[in-house]
Design an enzyme around this catalytic site. Structure first.
Site, PDB file in Angstrom:
ATOM      1  N   LYS A  23      12.165  33.460  65.733  1.00  0.00           N
ATOM      2  CA  LYS A  23      12.183  32.317  66.659  1.00  0.00           C
ATOM      3  C   LYS A  23      11.268  32.653  67.817  1.00  0.00           C
ATOM      4  O   LYS A  23      11.061  33.825  68.118  1.00  0.00           O
ATOM      5  CB  LYS A  23      13.604  32.094  67.199  1.00  0.00           C
ATOM      6  CG  LYS A  23      13.819  30.699  67.737  1.00  0.00           C
ATOM      7  CD  LYS A  23      14.122  29.738  66.616  1.00  0.00           C
ATOM      8  CE  LYS A  23      14.209  28.310  67.078  1.00  0.00           C
ATOM      9  NZ  LYS A  23      14.793  27.450  66.033  1.00  0.00           N
ATOM     10  N   ASP A  79      10.883  23.041  67.183  1.00  0.00           N
ATOM     11  CA  ASP A  79      12.289  23.080  67.611  1.00  0.00           C
ATOM     12  C   ASP A  79      12.333  22.187  68.858  1.00  0.00           C
ATOM     13  O   ASP A  79      11.439  21.350  69.030  1.00  0.00           O
ATOM     14  CB  ASP A  79      12.735  24.523  67.913  1.00  0.00           C
ATOM     15  CG  ASP A  79      14.251  24.657  68.056  1.00  0.00           C
ATOM     16  OD1 ASP A  79      14.946  24.686  67.033  1.00  0.00           O
ATOM     17  OD2 ASP A  79      14.756  24.705  69.203  1.00  0.00           O
ATOM     18  N   PHE A 131      18.861  12.770  71.122  1.00  0.00           N
ATOM     19  CA  PHE A 131      18.085  11.631  70.603  1.00  0.00           C
ATOM     20  C   PHE A 131      16.710  12.133  70.185  1.00  0.00           C
ATOM     21  O   PHE A 131      15.706  11.421  70.230  1.00  0.00           O
ATOM     22  CB  PHE A 131      17.991  10.486  71.618  1.00  0.00           C
ATOM     23  CG  PHE A 131      17.140  10.757  72.832  1.00  0.00           C
ATOM     24  CD1 PHE A 131      17.537  11.682  73.775  1.00  0.00           C
ATOM     25  CD2 PHE A 131      15.954  10.086  73.047  1.00  0.00           C
ATOM     26  CE1 PHE A 131      16.764  11.939  74.907  1.00  0.00           C
ATOM     27  CE2 PHE A 131      15.161  10.325  74.169  1.00  0.00           C
ATOM     28  CZ  PHE A 131      15.581  11.263  75.105  1.00  0.00           C
ATOM     29  N   GLY A 132      16.686  13.382  69.724  1.00  0.00           N
ATOM     30  CA  GLY A 132      15.429  14.000  69.313  1.00  0.00           C
ATOM     31  C   GLY A 132      15.219  13.913  67.815  1.00  0.00           C
ATOM     32  O   GLY A 132      15.776  13.047  67.120  1.00  0.00           O
ATOM     33  N   ASN A 133      14.434  14.841  67.324  1.00  0.00           N
ATOM     34  CA  ASN A 133      14.041  14.849  65.913  1.00  0.00           C
ATOM     35  C   ASN A 133      15.264  14.886  64.985  1.00  0.00           C
ATOM     36  O   ASN A 133      15.345  14.124  64.017  1.00  0.00           O
ATOM     37  CB  ASN A 133      13.132  16.070  65.681  1.00  0.00           C
ATOM     38  CG  ASN A 133      12.829  16.288  64.236  1.00  0.00           C
ATOM     39  OD1 ASN A 133      13.485  17.073  63.565  1.00  0.00           O
ATOM     40  ND2 ASN A 133      11.855  15.562  63.719  1.00  0.00           N
ATOM     41  N   VAL A 134      16.214  15.750  65.273  1.00  0.00           N
ATOM     42  CA  VAL A 134      17.351  15.936  64.366  1.00  0.00           C
ATOM     43  C   VAL A 134      18.263  14.709  64.391  1.00  0.00           C
ATOM     44  O   VAL A 134      18.682  14.209  63.337  1.00  0.00           O
ATOM     45  CB  VAL A 134      18.127  17.229  64.722  1.00  0.00           C
ATOM     46  CG1 VAL A 134      19.319  17.409  63.801  1.00  0.00           C
ATOM     47  CG2 VAL A 134      17.204  18.446  64.646  1.00  0.00           C
ATOM     48  N   TRP A 175      17.488  11.649  65.131  1.00  0.00           N
ATOM     49  CA  TRP A 175      16.782  10.535  64.471  1.00  0.00           C
ATOM     50  C   TRP A 175      16.927  10.613  62.948  1.00  0.00           C
ATOM     51  O   TRP A 175      17.272   9.629  62.279  1.00  0.00           O
ATOM     52  CB  TRP A 175      15.303  10.563  64.905  1.00  0.00           C
ATOM     53  CG  TRP A 175      14.397   9.746  64.063  1.00  0.00           C
ATOM     54  CD1 TRP A 175      14.312   8.386  64.039  1.00  0.00           C
ATOM     55  CD2 TRP A 175      13.427  10.243  63.120  1.00  0.00           C
ATOM     56  NE1 TRP A 175      13.342   8.001  63.129  1.00  0.00           N
ATOM     57  CE2 TRP A 175      12.789   9.117  62.554  1.00  0.00           C
ATOM     58  CE3 TRP A 175      13.035  11.521  62.706  1.00  0.00           C
ATOM     59  CZ2 TRP A 175      11.793   9.237  61.587  1.00  0.00           C
ATOM     60  CZ3 TRP A 175      12.042  11.641  61.765  1.00  0.00           C
ATOM     61  CH2 TRP A 175      11.434  10.508  61.210  1.00  0.00           C
TER      62      TRP A 175
HETATM   63  P1  NDP Z   1      14.150  17.605  70.317  1.00  0.00           P
HETATM   64  O1  NDP Z   1      13.371  18.205  71.429  1.00  0.00           O
HETATM   65  O2  NDP Z   1      13.486  16.624  69.419  1.00  0.00           O
HETATM   66  O3  NDP Z   1      15.478  16.964  70.910  1.00  0.00           O
HETATM   67  C1  NDP Z   1      16.478  17.696  71.564  1.00  0.00           C
HETATM   68  C2  NDP Z   1      17.197  16.729  72.417  1.00  0.00           C
HETATM   69  O4  NDP Z   1      18.425  17.154  72.936  1.00  0.00           O
HETATM   70  C3  NDP Z   1      16.374  16.392  73.639  1.00  0.00           C
HETATM   71  O5  NDP Z   1      16.495  15.039  73.859  1.00  0.00           O
HETATM   72  C4  NDP Z   1      17.032  17.195  74.731  1.00  0.00           C
HETATM   73  O6  NDP Z   1      16.770  16.775  76.046  1.00  0.00           O
HETATM   74  C5  NDP Z   1      18.416  16.914  74.326  1.00  0.00           C
HETATM   75  N1  NDP Z   1      19.337  17.753  75.017  1.00  0.00           N
HETATM   76  C6  NDP Z   1      19.187  19.021  75.405  1.00  0.00           C
HETATM   77  N2  NDP Z   1      20.272  19.419  76.039  1.00  0.00           N
HETATM   78  C7  NDP Z   1      21.111  18.367  76.012  1.00  0.00           C
HETATM   79  C8  NDP Z   1      22.410  18.169  76.501  1.00  0.00           C
HETATM   80  N3  NDP Z   1      23.047  19.139  77.150  1.00  0.00           N
HETATM   81  N4  NDP Z   1      23.008  16.981  76.281  1.00  0.00           N
HETATM   82  C9  NDP Z   1      22.361  16.008  75.628  1.00  0.00           C
HETATM   83  N5  NDP Z   1      21.121  16.142  75.161  1.00  0.00           N
HETATM   84  C10 NDP Z   1      20.513  17.306  75.368  1.00  0.00           C
HETATM   85  O7  NDP Z   1      14.745  18.800  69.477  1.00  0.00           O
HETATM   86  P2  NDP Z   1      15.295  18.812  68.001  1.00  0.00           P
HETATM   87  O8  NDP Z   1      15.914  17.524  67.646  1.00  0.00           O
HETATM   88  O9  NDP Z   1      14.229  19.379  67.156  1.00  0.00           O
HETATM   89  O10 NDP Z   1      16.426  19.927  68.130  1.00  0.00           O
HETATM   90  C11 NDP Z   1      17.789  19.637  68.420  1.00  0.00           C
HETATM   91  C12 NDP Z   1      18.666  20.777  67.955  1.00  0.00           C
HETATM   92  O11 NDP Z   1      18.493  20.965  66.550  1.00  0.00           O
HETATM   93  C13 NDP Z   1      18.360  22.141  68.583  1.00  0.00           C
HETATM   94  O12 NDP Z   1      19.560  22.878  68.675  1.00  0.00           O
HETATM   95  C14 NDP Z   1      17.457  22.799  67.535  1.00  0.00           C
HETATM   96  O13 NDP Z   1      17.490  24.192  67.635  1.00  0.00           O
HETATM   97  C15 NDP Z   1      18.123  22.308  66.261  1.00  0.00           C
HETATM   98  N6  NDP Z   1      17.326  22.332  65.050  1.00  0.00           N
HETATM   99  C16 NDP Z   1      16.101  21.738  64.984  1.00  0.00           C
HETATM  100  C17 NDP Z   1      15.394  21.755  63.808  1.00  0.00           C
HETATM  101  C18 NDP Z   1      14.097  21.068  63.631  1.00  0.00           C
HETATM  102  O14 NDP Z   1      13.562  21.078  62.532  1.00  0.00           O
HETATM  103  N7  NDP Z   1      13.548  20.423  64.655  1.00  0.00           N
HETATM  104  C19 NDP Z   1      15.897  22.465  62.622  1.00  0.00           C
HETATM  105  C20 NDP Z   1      17.224  22.998  62.772  1.00  0.00           C
HETATM  106  C21 NDP Z   1      17.879  22.940  63.956  1.00  0.00           C
HETATM  107  P3  NDP Z   1      16.231  17.862  77.173  1.00  0.00           P
HETATM  108  O15 NDP Z   1      14.957  18.408  76.638  1.00  0.00           O
HETATM  109  O16 NDP Z   1      16.012  17.074  78.423  1.00  0.00           O
HETATM  110  O17 NDP Z   1      17.246  18.915  77.407  1.00  0.00           O
HETATM  111  O1  2IT Z   2      16.250  25.992  63.833  1.00  0.00           O
HETATM  112  C1  2IT Z   2      15.504  25.747  62.861  1.00  0.00           C
HETATM  113  O2  2IT Z   2      15.850  25.992  61.697  1.00  0.00           O
HETATM  114  C2  2IT Z   2      14.212  25.114  63.128  1.00  0.00           C
HETATM  115  N1  2IT Z   2      13.918  24.812  64.269  1.00  0.00           N
HETATM  116  C3  2IT Z   2      13.247  24.880  62.001  1.00  0.00           C
HETATM  117  C4  2IT Z   2      12.478  26.121  61.692  1.00  0.00           C
HETATM  118  C5  2IT Z   2      11.363  25.975  60.692  1.00  0.00           C
HETATM  119  O3  2IT Z   2      10.680  27.002  60.503  1.00  0.00           O
HETATM  120  O4  2IT Z   2      11.155  24.923  60.119  1.00  0.00           O
END
Ligand code: NDP
Ligand code: 2IT
Length: 444
Positions: free
Chosen positions: A124, A164, A236-239, A241
């Protein structure tokens, strides 16, 4: 294996790294019996070795903002374990990033990647850079400055970063462009690439899709499925959605999303255009969900989290430790039957203990959100073959991987009374493959 002594030594060695110690403790507590029944692991000091990253790279990232001001951030890559494949894991850009958080994420990634059935080690990285409010040019300059240092330490057969929190398709594009400029190579050094330049179809959706497939497998244990269920989602991020998209396709109704400003409650369900609006909202770089409430005329609860609404299923998809003991009690009071982690470690240990005590279905992130990195693995395969699979092919492989992860959780997590402890199952199954590979490869 002496759990108390190992934790004591780790606490002494890693002071202040709460998230890392929390993640390690959870894994060790659930594998201790298995390790003690299989003395080869102690004989090879696997626990001592697997809790120490292979190496940590830390570097200065200096860049210039739109006003001409020079700014400095810290960049990191934690290369934790490459026993079963090249280092693999995301990059996080968020002001809260520090070494303890990246070690927790890198440690989790070892077991998660092992569960995917693919050949990927755990890593990471990221930076304390805050993308909020930054212009597109500033994001680009930061990504280029970050890659100026990182490039020496990564490669398609060495270490393959991805996205991430705060790192999505746009940031991967800027980083990939700079990698290409520096090395003159066009290859699979990063995943989550654009579809025209080596990216895999379905990678953007994969984490959320996988999480929903996993939730559906858990429900099957109780003779149920997702159709007709009400779901509370955070973030409301990638995951979020991806999860809302797939859950809606499977006939469920997602009624919340949240941001750092609070949550919105949409009792009619977030579907159709509203799902696409999430992408627009995210692209504003403002990190607030309130505009959704204004646009669709629904309620916004400032400074609160979604865990107070009545739902059958909770999908925490935002960040670590966002669902605590009180939230867990609230969910149970409201009749929730399953909690499935889209984010990494979003439920506190106290919350998880309640789910286990009450024997509701609980899917830990390292199993439930493994679909993202699994599809990254599928992107690596396509890059190596110089071929592209169709969306149907990728999604079908993703679906099978999620079923196989769930099967493994059941195999190693079923308790005497029939209850499946998915945390234990995921940790034991993930551990075996890596630990056995470490033994095979000698003392290194
Ligand atoms: P994004 O940046 O797309 O979205 C994360 C969202 O969560 C942001 O809107 C962020 O806002 C918000 N957030 C952070 N802290 C809080 C909080 N305390 N309360 C409410 N919302 C909050 O990230 P991802 O969707 O990619 O990632 C979300 C989670 O999923 C993380 O834990 C990540 O490690 C995990 N994940 C992601 C993967 C991927 O492929 N993208 C794969 C596996 C796991 P702000 O930035 O203002 O804090
Ligand atoms: O936490 C995770 O598994 C991710 N952010 C995705 C990692 C990746 O290499 O696709």
């Amino acid at each position: 294996m002496n759990l108390e002594k190992i934790m004591h030594d780790l606490e002494k060695k890693n002071p202040g790294q709460q998230e890392y110690l929390q993640a390690v403790k959870e894994v060790l507590e659930t594998i201790v019996d298995f390790v003690n029944e299989n003395p080869q692991y102690d004989a090879h000091k696997i626990i001592e070795r697997i809790t120490e990253p292979d190496r940590i790279i830390q570097f200065r990232v200096t860049w210039v903002d739109d006003n001409g001001e020079i700014l400095t951030n810290t960049g990191y890559r934690v290369q934790f374990n490459n026993a079963i494949g090249p280092y693999k894991g995301g990059l996080r850009f968020h002001p809260s990033v520090n070494i303890g958080i990246l070690k927790f994420l890198g440690f989790e990634q070892i077991f998660k990647n092992s569960l995917t059935t693919l050949a990927m080690g755990g890593a990471k990285g990221g930076s304390d850079f805050n993308p909020k409010g930054k212009s597109d040019n500033e994001i680009m300059r930061f990504c280029q400055a970050f890659m100026t240092e990182l490039w020496r330490n990564i490669g398609p057969e060495t270490d393959v970063p991805a996205g991430d929190i705060g790192v999505g398709g746009r940031e991967i594009g800027y980083m990939f462009g700079y990698w290409k400029k520096l090395t003159r190579e066009h290859n699979g050094v990063l995943t989550g690439k654009g579809r025209n330049w080596g990216g895999s179809l379905v990678r953007p959706e994969a984490t959320g899709f996988g999480c929903v497939y996993f939730a559906n497998e858990m429900l099957k244990l109780k003779g149920m499925d997702l159709s007709g269920k009400t779901i509370a989602v955070s973030g409301f991020g990638n995951v979020s959605w991806g999860a809302i998209t797939k859950a809606t396709q499977l006939g469920a109704k997602c009624v919340t999303i949240s941001g750092p400003d609070g949550y919105i409650y949409d009792p009619a369900g977030i579907s159709g255009d509203k799902i696409e609006y999430l992408l627009e909202l995210r692209a504003t770089n403002n990190d607030i969900v309130k505009p959704y409430a204004d646009k669709y005329g629904v309620e916004f609860f400032e400074g609160r989290t979604p865990w107070e609404v009545k739902c059958d299923i909770a999908l925490p998809c935002a960040t670590q430790n966002e669902l605590n003991e009180n939230d867990a009690k609230n969910l149970l009071k409201n009749g929730t039957i399953a909690v499935c982690e889209g984010a990494n470690m979003p439920c506190t240990p106290e919350a998880v203990a309640i789910f286990h005590r009450e024997k509701i279905l609980f899917g830990p992130g390292k199993a439930a959100n493994a679909g993202g990195v699994a599809t990254s693995g599928l992107e690596m395969s396509q890059n190596s073959m110089k071929l592209n699979w169709t969306a149907e092919e990728v999604e079908s492989k993703l679906h099978h991987i999620m079923i196989s992860i769930h099967d493994n959780c059941v195999k190693y997590g079923r308790e005497a009374d029939g209850y499946v402890n998915h945390v234990k199952g995921a940790n034991v199954a993930g551990f075996i493959k890596v630990a056995d590979a470490m033994i095979d490869q000698g003392v290194i």
